[in-house]
Design an enzyme around this catalytic site. Structure first.
Site, PDB file in Angstrom:
ATOM      1  N   GLU A  91       0.952  -1.350   0.237  1.00  0.00           N
ATOM      2  CA  GLU A  91      -0.002  -0.332  -0.277  1.00  0.00           C
ATOM      3  C   GLU A  91       0.724   1.424  -0.164  1.00  0.00           C
ATOM      4  O   GLU A  91       1.798   1.705   0.282  1.00  0.00           O
ATOM      5  CB  GLU A  91      -1.082  -0.086   1.315  1.00  0.00           C
ATOM      6  CG  GLU A  91      -1.863  -1.034   1.142  1.00  0.00           C
ATOM      7  CD  GLU A  91      -2.641  -1.570   2.322  1.00  0.00           C
ATOM      8  OE1 GLU A  91      -3.857  -1.716   1.881  1.00  0.00           O
ATOM      9  OE2 GLU A  91      -2.709  -0.726   3.562  1.00  0.00           O
ATOM     10  N   CYS A 104       3.092   8.251   1.342  1.00  0.00           N
ATOM     11  CA  CYS A 104       3.950   7.703   1.559  1.00  0.00           C
ATOM     12  C   CYS A 104       4.071   6.183   1.515  1.00  0.00           C
ATOM     13  O   CYS A 104       3.047   5.796   0.749  1.00  0.00           O
ATOM     14  CB  CYS A 104       2.696   7.197   3.461  1.00  0.00           C
ATOM     15  SG  CYS A 104       3.514   6.080   4.798  1.00  0.00           S
ATOM     16  N   CYS A 111       6.572  -7.439   6.668  1.00  0.00           N
ATOM     17  CA  CYS A 111       7.540  -6.702   7.524  1.00  0.00           C
ATOM     18  C   CYS A 111       8.170  -7.991   8.503  1.00  0.00           C
ATOM     19  O   CYS A 111       7.656  -8.667   8.957  1.00  0.00           O
ATOM     20  CB  CYS A 111       7.023  -6.023   8.586  1.00  0.00           C
ATOM     21  SG  CYS A 111       8.495  -4.738   9.029  1.00  0.00           S
TER      22      CYS A 111
END
Ligand code: SAH
Length: 347
Positions: A91, A104, A111
């Site tokens: 995203e 961003c 992760c």
């Protein structure tokens, strides 16, 4: 298998053309198409002959991202679910303010870290993003900024999914492309790399002589508290983090931003404030106080506005620069820590 042409340097593309008996400027033309002009099809490279385009097509592919889904928040924030060539999704978020547009961007699929307050940590790290995949996110958001706000992108923050310093080489390559005149030509000073604090990699970044800014997700200056909310930090004690920040400042002379989510009953007491104040003495820095954005499971609650104000006042009393991060895009799960491919995984 065909090679992704965007994994090659300009010199390598030029070499390809020379090997095939063509002029080197052909390589430069192609490089301009794939980066500056973000062309995703050899067919669109109109200053090349049909034969040349065909030759490229038989040797290479151009992997690229595709925006799968766009969600718009009532506050103007736009969240993109971005599909990668191998069908993974990440995203990227466009955050508009009065006079700026910030992108961003994500650096990894999932992760590998385990920050308890972050939705992305619930997703397994599947792979690192390639430089072009990071670059494409920035291009996409720049185009959206032009389309919806009539202005170019002004800032880029590596605060999307993933830990940028755990995808170090591709991070550096993507910054080169974003800032190069042959890419987007955005100033390095407009980029913030946000890290959860990997000392060895902060030192490495310090040595690059880049002009990017560093933000560190500190969230507590007390070891035991930090270990609890970010368990992986047991391997990266505060003393090592401190040392790497001193190194950063010595090498770059640039102030560091500490990101600090004020969590009710966890890191919001007097001793937490004092520890943060002490930490801020290490090198010139500023503190970005962040409201906790809910990620559903809610072991955590945001501290109330009064506590955050108290935090701000106490830091200011000690002449520490403080900003409060307003939460943006919460209604579409686009705020910090909320990126978890929710919409996509439901399908
Ligand atoms: N791995 C990097 C970049 C991604 S996180 C890092 O840790 O810095 C980007 C920012 O969002 C970090 O400051 C992170 O601490 C913050 N964040 C994560 N979860 C959050 C949440 N639930 N609410 C508010 N901010 C959050």
């Amino acid at each position: 298998m065909k090679i992704d042409i965007r994994s090659l340097t300009e010199d390598q593309i030029i070499e390809f053309f020379i090997d095939k008996g063509f002029d080197s400027y052909r390589g430069r033309q192609v490089y301009e198409w794939i980066w500056k002009k973000s062309t995703y099809s050899f067919d669109d490279m109109t200053n090349l002959s049909k034969d040349l385009r065909l030759m490229l097509d038989t040797n290479f592919v151009i992997n690229h991202i595709e925006v799968d889904k766009i969600q718009k928040s009532s506050d103007g924030t736009i969240k993109n679910a971005v599909k990668l060539f191998d069908d993974y999704t990440v995203e990227s978020v466009l955050i508009p303010t009065e006079d700026r547009t910030t992108a961003c961007v994500s650096s990894q699929v999932g992760c590998s870290l385990d920050c308890k307050f972050c939705a992305t940590s619930k997703l397994k790290r599947m792979r690192n993003l390639n430089p072009d995949e990071i670059y494409d996110q920035v291009v996409t958001i720049n185009n959206q900024s032009l389309k919806y706000f009539n202005r170019s992108l002004s800032n880029i923050v590596f605060m999307g999914m993933g830990e940028p310093l755990m995808n170090y080489n591709n991070l550096i390559k993507s910054i080169d492309l974003i800032c190069s005149k042959k890419g987007l030509g955005i100033s390095q000073k407009r980029i913030v790399v946000s890290t959860s604090g990997i000392p060895k990699m902060i030192k490495k970044l310090s040595d690059e002589s880049l002009k990017v800014n560093l933000a560190v997700s500190l969230h507590s200056a007390i070891e035991s508290v930090r270990n609890k909310i970010m368990p992986f930090t047991k391997d990266f004690p505060l003393i090592e983090l401190k040392e790497s920040l001193i190194y950063w400042y010595k090498k770059t002379n640039r102030r560091i931003t500490y990101e600090y989510i004020v969590l009710k009953g966890i890191n919001d007491s007097r001793s937490d404030i004092n520890a943060l104040i002490d930490f801020c003495k290490i090198v010139p820095s500023k503190v970005n106080l962040i409201q906790y954005n809910s990620i559903g499971n809610d072991d955590f609650k945001t501290a109330d506005t009064k506590t955050i104000k108290l935090y701000e006042d106490e830091l200011e009393k000690k002449k520490i620069i403080v900003t409060i991060r307003r939460s943006r895009g919460q209604d579409i799960d686009a705020a910090c820590g909320q990126l978890a491919n929710k919409e996509v995984s439901l399908n």
